[in-house]
Design an enzyme around this catalytic site. Structure first.
Site, PDB file in Angstrom:
ATOM      1  N   ASP A 247       0.889  -0.718   0.285  1.00  0.00           N
ATOM      2  CA  ASP A 247       0.302   0.092  -0.198  1.00  0.00           C
ATOM      3  C   ASP A 247       1.348   0.910   0.095  1.00  0.00           C
ATOM      4  O   ASP A 247       2.120   1.041  -0.077  1.00  0.00           O
ATOM      5  CB  ASP A 247      -1.133  -0.018   1.111  1.00  0.00           C
ATOM      6  CG  ASP A 247      -2.065   1.000   1.153  1.00  0.00           C
ATOM      7  OD1 ASP A 247      -1.881   2.238  -0.118  1.00  0.00           O
ATOM      8  OD2 ASP A 247      -2.605   1.247   2.375  1.00  0.00           O
TER       9      ASP A 247
ATOM     10  N   ASN B 230      28.537 -41.959   2.840  1.00  0.00           N
ATOM     11  CA  ASN B 230      26.950 -41.446   2.875  1.00  0.00           C
ATOM     12  C   ASN B 230      27.026 -40.875   3.860  1.00  0.00           C
ATOM     13  O   ASN B 230      26.914 -39.185   4.485  1.00  0.00           O
ATOM     14  CB  ASN B 230      25.573 -42.338   2.483  1.00  0.00           C
ATOM     15  CG  ASN B 230      24.896 -42.870   1.490  1.00  0.00           C
ATOM     16  OD1 ASN B 230      26.423 -42.694   0.297  1.00  0.00           O
ATOM     17  ND2 ASN B 230      24.260 -43.710   1.101  1.00  0.00           N
TER      18      ASN B 230
END
Length: 883
Positions: free
Chosen positions: A350, A712
């Protein structure tokens, strides 16, 4: 029944009832079983028990079990949980344990961040607690009313309250008396200017548009700009228009983060579900091995999946949110909202209170010919000064305050005051009567006010009056507000001056006023533009007013669209029009929400900054809803991000630079998340392709399940460094959007390169095993491939994330992690931990051959990265030129 002696005996009138059948003020008081002297304490207590406290329906705190379940529904986490269950099913307990630990850490980080934001919001709610001035009487029928201050939440229907300048209207009320009362309703309607409020005995629909246009009603969520009044409370809590208007506002669809997460998750799901069957079928077809390779197939699927993804994502977002709250006072209530801030490419906001302050400033003073005339401003200043002094007004309204700031107080005080007729909403005028020094026997009436009201009281011909109206209209079209100024000389007298004396005036000119832009707005808009964020203004104001504010701030206006034209467009047409429109004027809350939705449908990541209840629909329609700390409570509760830092207290403006900092933090987090995904997935995909090929060609498993798990774990631990790294400054200059299709192209291209390096290593190892002088040792193959995998992953981390740019300030966190990963790859096989994992020391000749492979791989990566960056730069140039 005596007024105030009990609870209402009839249905409380609706505040919005209008038209000829609307109740009179007396009927309202009777229906509320109240009166001008207010309620008794006993009646107030009974009504408080019946109607409840005067608070909006609060958002219920989300319990931590529900937060945990919400985190488990995250697609990334769901993929890991499925893999964990499969790992447990094949008795791969180590893999299942690691995956479960990572899921718990990720959910814990997310829950702690959201709880921290909730605590900050609760503190903000405490800061805005207010009281109200109310008439209350003792339980005796004849007791005199006493004005007392009570907490707003203790108000009940039938209470009679007092309103003064600066007061927040604590409930929906009907005016009984008022003097020059003007109320800001921006939080409800978006109107930046205060509206006139005055009591009306018999309401009529002609007084305004809808319920908020009724002059005799004031509503919770509004505030008093000037004047004073007495009113009776008609509705409190959930029964107020404020609460009713925004009950049931729908939450947005999936945000930018949600869409990206689901897209990437489906990529992972497809690859993960496809990998184990491929491994099983390949081994069964070639070597006749069946279910005994299932643990290896699960390990390969785990190797493909970035197990650290939830932890890295949550850590990146939580660290960014904590840093914003600590250093800039920006509260991120929903962690994924930080990613959406970084991905935002359109910010809708606004005008009033954001780009401009809630006050006007004098622009120019013009005579009847439109030329500059300081005399006009002087007359207007004298009127403002003596109207304020003689009418005993508590404070000037904002227009008079702007005039007094622009004139010399000594000039105004040089006149002798005689009388004042203060502004009222019916006349739309204010008149001061003064005696000019040296002009004995003459009084001067100085009249200022609305252009129409002043001109109709001036002694002018029709053509001249029409010309002045046209001049005023042209200035109004330029986004300026106008006050007309006129004077008249009258013979000095002792008889009081009245409104009837405001006639046959001499027109002096106009004073034009413009909205004062906030100190930080221009710099903030430039900063957002530099970051690739396109700003669009969605306002309830006149298009000329909004356009002028944009010009004053240096914001280019590409197009202007008013709400009536928006109503004529389909959703597809509105999306196309929104691309080339900067200002949307005369917007209602529904218009704002529709425009934001159209921008999102057009592929933009849209943010919305608002502070009023009227902004709530658009706030919830946007990908990211932002509000300042002084926004109304319902808006703060509905926003994703709250700019809770100390706002500018001297002029009331919002510091927009906080949004730029929040965008930077979001892009910081989003850039690290994207870098992690690209590197982890491309590296994992290359390893999986090589494992599948080796599994088909070798008479034994290319890597043992335990070795896959350790590899991993090492890679995952190194990848946590992405949450602590700083992306290159170039990544902060454009939205950090995670696009699944682009990610898929990246990981397939660079994954193929990684697979070629792995296959080249595979050839070297095969030569070592089956060539001249070989010892046919599987442990050498497993060790060599383990070392090569960690070294290539370390190389990928450095080249694809930091590259040549990371050398400026020494090693980054990702660089240090890559160095540690490479050291593990070289040192772990010959260490005492190697034999338990099925690995052994490698021949020295292998390291020289591996160095040659890695050198070629690094050169290929560098060339691919340069080609990709060049192609992206060309694409950006084309896109910018097309705009």
């Amino acid at each position: 029944m005596a007024a105030g002696s009990g609870t209402p005996t009839a249905a409380t009138p609706s505040p919005g009832s209008g038209g000829s059948a609307a109740p009179t003020a007396l009927q309202v008081l009777r229906a509320l079983d109240s009166g001008p002297r207010g309620l008794t304490e006993q009646a107030a207590e009974e009504r408080l028990a019946r109607f409840g406290e005067n608070v909006l329906p609060a958002q219920r705190a989300t319990p931590w079990p529900r937060r945990l379940l919400r985190g488990l529904r995250d697609p990334f986490t769901a993929v890991l949980l499925v893999l964990g269950l499969v790992s447990a099913a094949v008795a791969s307990w180590a893999t299942a344990t690691v995956i479960t630990f990572l899921v718990v850490v990720s959910c814990g980080l997310r829950i702690s961040g959201e709880l921290r934001a909730d605590r900050s919001m609760a503190h903000l709610r405490e800061l805005v607690a207010t009281t109200a001035s109310v008439l209350r009487r003792a339980d005796s029928r004849d007791a005199a009313p006493v004005v007392c201050e009570i907490p707003v939440d203790q108000l009940v229907p039938g209470d009679v309250i007092s309103l003064g300048p600066g007061d927040l209207v604590p409930a929906d009320v009907r005016l009984l008396r008022a003097s020059g009362l003007r109320v800001y309703q921006a939080a409800l309607t978006g109107e930046s200017q205060p509206v006139d409020k005055y009591p009306v005995d018999v309401p009529d629909a002609r007084y305004g548009r809808g319920v908020f246009g009724q002059p005799h009603l004031c509503f919770q969520g509004s505030s008093v700009a000037s004047g004073s009044g007495t009113a009776v409370v008609e509705a409190t809590g959930a029964q107020t228009e404020f609460a009713r208007t925004h009950t049931g506002v729908q939450r947005r669809g999936p945000s930018a983060f949600d869409r990206s997460v689901h897209g990437v998750s489906w990529i992972l799901v497809r690859f993960t579900l496809l990998t184990p069957p491929l491994v099983l079928m390949a081994n069964a077809a070639v070597d006749g091995r069946g279910l005994e390779t299932l643990p290896f197939a699960v390990a390969v699927a785990v190797a493909l999946t970035p197990e650290m993804l939830p932890v890295v994502v949550t850590t990146c977002l939580a660290r960014g949110a904590a840093l914003l709250a600590r250093t800039h006072g920006v509260i991120v209530k929903r962690l994924p909202a930080l990613h959406d801030l970084g991905a935002m490419d359109v910010l809708c906001l606004d005008k009033t209170g954001t780009l401009t302050e809630d006050r006007p400033v004098v622009h120019r003073a013009l005579d009847a010919d439109g030329q500059n005339d300081a005399e006009v401003l002087r007359w207007a200043g004298v009127n403002a000064w003596w109207t304020l002094q003689l009418a005993d007004l508590p404070v000037p309204d904002m227009l008079d305050e702007a005039l007094l700031d622009a004139v010399d107080e000594a000039e105004a005080m040089a006149y002798e005051p005689v009388a004042a007729l203060p502004f009222d909403p019916v006349r739309r005028l204010a008149t001061a009567v003064v005696s000019t020094p040296g002009r004995l026997g003459t009084h001067t009436l100085i009249v200022k006010g609305a252009v129409e009201a002043v001109l109709e009281r001036c002694a002018l011909g029709e053509e001249e009056r029409a010309r002045l109206h046209s001049l005023a209209d042209r200035r109004a079209t330029d986004g300026l507000r106008l006050l007309a100024v006129a004077t008249a000389d009258r013979a000095a007298r002792h008889r009081a001056y009245t409104h009837a004396d405001e006639h046959d005036l001499t027109f002096r000119g106009f004073v034009t006023l413009r909205d004062e832009v906030t100190d930080t707005a221009a710099a903030a808009l430039r900063d957002l533009a530099d970051r690739g964020v396109n700003v669009k203004i969605l306002t309830g104001d006149h298009p000329g007013t909004a356009t002028r504010a944009c010009h004053d701030l240096g914001l280019a206006v590409d197009g202007v669209l008013t709400a009536d034209r928006v109503d004529l467009l389909t959703d597809a047409e509105l999306a196309a029009a929104a691309r080339r429109t900067t200002v949307f004027a005369r917007c209602s809350p529904d218009h704002k929400a529709r425009i934001v939705t159209a921008l999102r449908a057009d592929g933009h990541t849209a943010g919305f900054l608002g502070d009023g209840a009227n902004d709530l629909p658009a706030l919830r329609a946007a990908d990211i809803g932002i509000c300042p700390r002084d926004a109304v409570a319902v808006t703060r509760d509905g926003a994703d991000v709250v700019l809770a830092g100390q706002q500018k207290q001297d002029k009331g403006g919002k510091d927009l630079t906080a949004i730029g900092r929040a965008v930077t933090a979001g892009r910081h987090a989003g850039g690290n998340i994207t870098a992690y995904l690209r590197i982890a997935l491309s590296s994992n995909l290359g390893n999986v392709i090589a494992m599948l090929a080796a599994g088909v060609l070798l008479p034994f498993l290319p890597m043992l399940p335990a070795q896959v798990l350790v590899q991993n774990l090492c890679f995952d631990a190194a990848q946590l460094a992405f949450a602590y790294d700083r992306p290159h400054p170039a990544a902060l200059r454009r939205p950090a959007v995670l696009r699944p299709r682009g990610l898929l192209r990246f990981i397939t291209g660079f994954g193929a390169l990684n697979a070629l390096a792995d296959l080249a290593t595979f050839a070297l190892l095969a030569l070592a095993m089956y060539g001249p002088g070989s010892d046919n040792d599987e442990a050498i193959f497993h060790s060599g491939w383990f070392t090569e995998n960690l070294l290539t992953q370390a190389l990928v981390m450095v080249l694809l994330h930091t590259g040549r740019r990371g050398a400026r300030g020494g090693l980054s966190p990702v660089g240090w992690a890559a160095a540690a990963l490479a050291a593990l790859g070289v040192l772990l096989p010959p260490s005492p931990l190697g034999p338990p994992l099925g690995m052994t020391a490698l021949p020295l000749a292998y390291y020289a051959q591996l160095a040659a492979v890695l050198t070629l791989y690094a050169a290929a990566l560098a060339m691919a990265m340069r080609r990709r960056e060049r192609r992206h730069a060309e694409r950006r140039v084309v896109m910018e030129s097309s705009r």
